[in-house]
Design a protein around this motif. Structure first.
Motif, PDB file in Angstrom:
ATOM      1  N   UNK A 186      -9.629  18.239  14.269  1.00  0.00           N
ATOM      2  CA  UNK A 186      -9.004  17.997  12.963  1.00  0.00           C
ATOM      3  C   UNK A 186      -9.101  16.520  12.600  1.00  0.00           C
ATOM      4  N   UNK A 187      -9.143  16.272  11.299  1.00  0.00           N
ATOM      5  CA  UNK A 187      -9.131  14.900  10.790  1.00  0.00           C
ATOM      6  C   UNK A 187      -8.004  14.789   9.772  1.00  0.00           C
ATOM      7  N   UNK A 188      -7.446  13.605   9.659  1.00  0.00           N
ATOM      8  CA  UNK A 188      -6.392  13.348   8.693  1.00  0.00           C
ATOM      9  C   UNK A 188      -6.970  12.479   7.592  1.00  0.00           C
ATOM     10  N   UNK A 189      -6.986  13.020   6.379  1.00  0.00           N
ATOM     11  CA  UNK A 189      -7.509  12.346   5.197  1.00  0.00           C
ATOM     12  C   UNK A 189      -6.327  11.841   4.392  1.00  0.00           C
ATOM     13  N   UNK A 190      -6.329  10.553   4.055  1.00  0.00           N
ATOM     14  CA  UNK A 190      -5.212   9.950   3.337  1.00  0.00           C
ATOM     15  C   UNK A 190      -5.704   9.204   2.110  1.00  0.00           C
TER      16      UNK A 190
ATOM     17  N   UNK B  97     -17.049  10.862   6.997  1.00  0.00           N
ATOM     18  CA  UNK B  97     -16.877   9.429   6.741  1.00  0.00           C
ATOM     19  C   UNK B  97     -17.740   8.965   5.572  1.00  0.00           C
ATOM     20  N   UNK B  98     -18.866   9.634   5.320  1.00  0.00           N
ATOM     21  CA  UNK B  98     -19.731   9.259   4.200  1.00  0.00           C
ATOM     22  C   UNK B  98     -19.033   9.512   2.857  1.00  0.00           C
ATOM     23  N   UNK B  99     -18.286  10.587   2.769  1.00  0.00           N
ATOM     24  CA  UNK B  99     -17.536  10.892   1.550  1.00  0.00           C
ATOM     25  C   UNK B  99     -16.440   9.857   1.349  1.00  0.00           C
TER      26      UNK B  99
ATOM     27  N   UNK C 252       0.860  -1.178   0.000  1.00  0.00           N
ATOM     28  CA  UNK C 252       0.000   0.000   0.000  1.00  0.00           C
ATOM     29  C   UNK C 252       0.896   1.228   0.000  1.00  0.00           C
ATOM     30  N   UNK C 253       0.673   2.101  -0.970  1.00  0.00           N
ATOM     31  CA  UNK C 253       1.482   3.316  -1.134  1.00  0.00           C
ATOM     32  C   UNK C 253       0.647   4.537  -0.755  1.00  0.00           C
ATOM     33  N   UNK C 254       1.182   5.398   0.100  1.00  0.00           N
ATOM     34  CA  UNK C 254       0.503   6.639   0.460  1.00  0.00           C
ATOM     35  C   UNK C 254       0.749   7.651  -0.650  1.00  0.00           C
ATOM     36  N   UNK C 255      -0.332   8.144  -1.239  1.00  0.00           N
ATOM     37  CA  UNK C 255      -0.219   9.137  -2.312  1.00  0.00           C
ATOM     38  C   UNK C 255      -0.323  10.563  -1.792  1.00  0.00           C
ATOM     39  N   UNK C 256      -1.173  10.752  -0.781  1.00  0.00           N
ATOM     40  CA  UNK C 256      -1.385  12.106  -0.267  1.00  0.00           C
ATOM     41  C   UNK C 256      -2.005  12.040   1.127  1.00  0.00           C
ATOM     42  N   UNK C 257      -1.621  12.982   1.973  1.00  0.00           N
ATOM     43  CA  UNK C 257      -2.209  13.122   3.306  1.00  0.00           C
ATOM     44  C   UNK C 257      -2.432  14.604   3.563  1.00  0.00           C
ATOM     45  N   UNK C 258      -3.578  14.905   4.122  1.00  0.00           N
ATOM     46  CA  UNK C 258      -3.902  16.300   4.439  1.00  0.00           C
ATOM     47  C   UNK C 258      -4.686  16.347   5.746  1.00  0.00           C
ATOM     48  N   UNK C 259      -4.456  17.389   6.529  1.00  0.00           N
ATOM     49  CA  UNK C 259      -5.189  17.604   7.777  1.00  0.00           C
ATOM     50  C   UNK C 259      -6.268  18.647   7.501  1.00  0.00           C
TER      51      UNK C 259
ATOM     52  N   UNK D  26      -7.781   0.777  -7.920  1.00  0.00           N
ATOM     53  CA  UNK D  26      -6.709   0.508  -6.960  1.00  0.00           C
ATOM     54  C   UNK D  26      -6.422   1.693  -6.041  1.00  0.00           C
ATOM     55  N   UNK D  27      -7.465   2.431  -5.702  1.00  0.00           N
ATOM     56  CA  UNK D  27      -7.347   3.548  -4.765  1.00  0.00           C
ATOM     57  C   UNK D  27      -8.134   3.237  -3.505  1.00  0.00           C
ATOM     58  N   UNK D  28      -7.626   3.723  -2.378  1.00  0.00           N
ATOM     59  CA  UNK D  28      -8.266   3.528  -1.087  1.00  0.00           C
ATOM     60  C   UNK D  28      -8.119   4.842  -0.313  1.00  0.00           C
ATOM     61  N   UNK D  29      -9.118   5.163   0.475  1.00  0.00           N
ATOM     62  CA  UNK D  29      -9.137   6.426   1.204  1.00  0.00           C
ATOM     63  C   UNK D  29      -9.309   6.168   2.690  1.00  0.00           C
ATOM     64  N   UNK D  30      -8.637   6.957   3.506  1.00  0.00           N
ATOM     65  CA  UNK D  30      -8.719   6.794   4.943  1.00  0.00           C
ATOM     66  C   UNK D  30      -9.023   8.104   5.635  1.00  0.00           C
ATOM     67  N   UNK D  31      -9.656   8.018   6.781  1.00  0.00           N
ATOM     68  CA  UNK D  31      -9.979   9.191   7.583  1.00  0.00           C
ATOM     69  C   UNK D  31      -9.750   8.832   9.036  1.00  0.00           C
TER      70      UNK D  31
END
Length: 56
Positions: A48-52, A20-22, A5-12, A34-39
């Motif tokens: 604050x939340x970290x979106x990856x 979480x619905x988005x 799993x490769x991290x492409x981008x992280x933002x606070x 082949x994309x996955x999103x995390x919160x």
């Protein structure tokens, strides 16, 4: 079988209760690309939340 799993981008960002619905919608829609999103809630600042974005 090994999966990398490769991290492409992280933002606070400012946390909003429906974020979480988005993330869920993005995961369902772009799984075939082949994309996955995390919160995650920031452990130091609960407003604050970290979106990856990941490539699987």
């Amino acid at each position: 079988m090994e999966s990398k799993i490769e991290v492409l981008s992280t933002i606070k960002v400012e946390y909003q209760t429906d974020m979480y619905k988005i993330v869920d919608s993005l995961n369902r829609t772009l799984k075939s690309e082949d994309l996955m999103f995390g919160l995650a809630l920031d452990s130091e600042d609960k407003t604050k939340a970290i979106f990856t974005i990941y490539r699987t």
